[in-house]
Motif scaffolding. Sequence first.
Motif, PDB file in Angstrom:
ATOM      1  N   SER A 215      10.504   0.776 -10.070  1.00  0.00           N
ATOM      2  CA  SER A 215      10.275  -0.633 -10.080  1.00  0.00           C
ATOM      3  C   SER A 215       8.632  -0.470  -9.441  1.00  0.00           C
ATOM      4  O   SER A 215       7.843  -0.857  -9.701  1.00  0.00           O
ATOM      5  CB  SER A 215      10.629  -1.202  -8.833  1.00  0.00           C
ATOM      6  OG  SER A 215      10.589  -1.233  -7.734  1.00  0.00           O
ATOM      7  N   PHE A 216       8.161   0.709  -8.840  1.00  0.00           N
ATOM      8  CA  PHE A 216       7.270   0.749  -8.195  1.00  0.00           C
ATOM      9  C   PHE A 216       6.644   1.095  -9.930  1.00  0.00           C
ATOM     10  O   PHE A 216       4.776   0.285 -10.004  1.00  0.00           O
ATOM     11  CB  PHE A 216       6.842   2.451  -7.893  1.00  0.00           C
ATOM     12  CG  PHE A 216       5.879   2.716  -7.661  1.00  0.00           C
ATOM     13  CD1 PHE A 216       4.367   1.984  -6.752  1.00  0.00           C
ATOM     14  CD2 PHE A 216       5.374   3.878  -8.437  1.00  0.00           C
ATOM     15  CE1 PHE A 216       3.320   2.396  -5.942  1.00  0.00           C
ATOM     16  CE2 PHE A 216       3.806   4.130  -7.937  1.00  0.00           C
ATOM     17  CZ  PHE A 216       3.057   3.420  -6.660  1.00  0.00           C
ATOM     18  N   GLY A 217       7.059   1.765 -10.877  1.00  0.00           N
ATOM     19  CA  GLY A 217       6.314   2.233 -12.070  1.00  0.00           C
ATOM     20  C   GLY A 217       6.368   0.654 -13.215  1.00  0.00           C
ATOM     21  O   GLY A 217       4.738   0.917 -12.842  1.00  0.00           O
ATOM     22  N   ARG A 218       6.786  -0.155 -13.001  1.00  0.00           N
ATOM     23  CA  ARG A 218       6.596  -0.855 -13.359  1.00  0.00           C
ATOM     24  C   ARG A 218       5.638  -1.918 -13.049  1.00  0.00           C
ATOM     25  O   ARG A 218       5.032  -2.996 -13.222  1.00  0.00           O
ATOM     26  CB  ARG A 218       8.535  -1.802 -13.702  1.00  0.00           C
ATOM     27  CG  ARG A 218       8.940  -1.108 -14.008  1.00  0.00           C
ATOM     28  CD  ARG A 218      10.228  -1.742 -13.968  1.00  0.00           C
ATOM     29  NE  ARG A 218      11.493  -1.702 -13.732  1.00  0.00           N
ATOM     30  CZ  ARG A 218      12.018  -1.392 -13.362  1.00  0.00           C
ATOM     31  NH1 ARG A 218      12.413  -0.120 -14.505  1.00  0.00           N
ATOM     32  NH2 ARG A 218      13.110  -1.200 -12.352  1.00  0.00           N
ATOM     33  N   ASN A 219       5.729  -1.728 -11.046  1.00  0.00           N
ATOM     34  CA  ASN A 219       5.117  -3.001 -11.080  1.00  0.00           C
ATOM     35  C   ASN A 219       3.270  -2.353 -11.181  1.00  0.00           C
ATOM     36  O   ASN A 219       2.465  -3.307 -10.957  1.00  0.00           O
ATOM     37  CB  ASN A 219       5.477  -2.607  -9.531  1.00  0.00           C
ATOM     38  CG  ASN A 219       6.420  -3.469  -8.955  1.00  0.00           C
ATOM     39  OD1 ASN A 219       6.705  -4.529  -9.850  1.00  0.00           O
ATOM     40  ND2 ASN A 219       6.444  -3.535  -7.624  1.00  0.00           N
ATOM     41  N   CYS A 220       3.093  -0.809 -11.705  1.00  0.00           N
ATOM     42  CA  CYS A 220       2.408  -0.659 -11.709  1.00  0.00           C
ATOM     43  C   CYS A 220       1.053  -1.460 -12.471  1.00  0.00           C
ATOM     44  O   CYS A 220      -0.032  -1.535 -13.191  1.00  0.00           O
ATOM     45  CB  CYS A 220       1.980   0.883 -11.153  1.00  0.00           C
ATOM     46  SG  CYS A 220       1.904   1.679  -9.882  1.00  0.00           S
TER      47      CYS A 220
END
Length: 330
Positions: A189-194
């Motif tokens: 989810s962190f990557g998608r948030n980036c």
Amino acid sequence: MDVATLSFGRKTLKILGKQKAIVAVALILIAMLFSSSNIFTRNHLFAFLVVAAPDLVIAFGVTFAVICRACDLSVGSVMCLSGIIAIQLINSGVPVFIAVLIAILSGTVIGFINGFLIVQQKTEAFIITLGMGMLLKGVALFMSNARPVSTQDPAFNSISNSTIIGLPSIVVYMLIIGVLAYCLLRFTSFGRNCYALGGDYEVAEHSGINVVRTKWAAFVITGTCAAIAGVLLSSRINTGSAIYGDLTPLLVNCSVVIGGTSFAGGVGGIAQSGLGIAVMHMLRYCMRMFRIDGVLPGINQHVQTLVFGIVIVAIIAMDCYAIKRKKEDV
């Protein structure tokens, strides 16, 4: 000129705009087929990867910042400072593992500070990281007394100069970090948030994403990767020096864009950034090795610099053209 020709030309330029790094690699390798130096060997491949590995590790971290629509120009100073810290701690009697860990954590702390100033204080990443780079360069000069420092500890030297499963250890570490960064960016989810943050900051914020924490974490990752690269580089050449990394920020950030990770944010990835670094290092390596017996003994250093600049400008221009065409299509 008929409509069909114009349409074909536009489609061709669109494809080249998306795959510019792959096209550049292909052209470089084709040119080397006419060289008297045979670089298509296992030893040349390993030599290329060993030299490029530190910049690749830095690029993996910088990718997170660029996708979040930012940049980090302090990575070169973080790299040289972490190497100096590791070597001086080892020379002071600190165990190698602890010294390396402290050196890497120093990069994490610097990334944390960069993130605080940029995200929490809402300042410009370009200015803050440029100033931080100058500050850290001064710290490195002070710590090393403006002289190269080295250590005779074989454990530290073996970090980057040993082999693992038949591969140079520095290459193995680089691949591990690349895989971890790829998984973090693509499958969490962190990557998608980036990507969401880089695509549209306000939309990401209103959709419930903690944009402050996400962008802050991106700078922490960038600083950590730069410090790891510094340890690997210092171990490989058994030297830490404040003169390292002067051109690294520009080289890495430009290479990331060349690979397809746009400064506009929200586009790109680890593989693309790695390919961009490969293009820049391959160009430099191949120009150094290119020669034709009886005709061209080698390429002059000044000519190499000229070609290097032309290629950077050309590829960045293609990236701008691709972005423009994308906006027009929308």
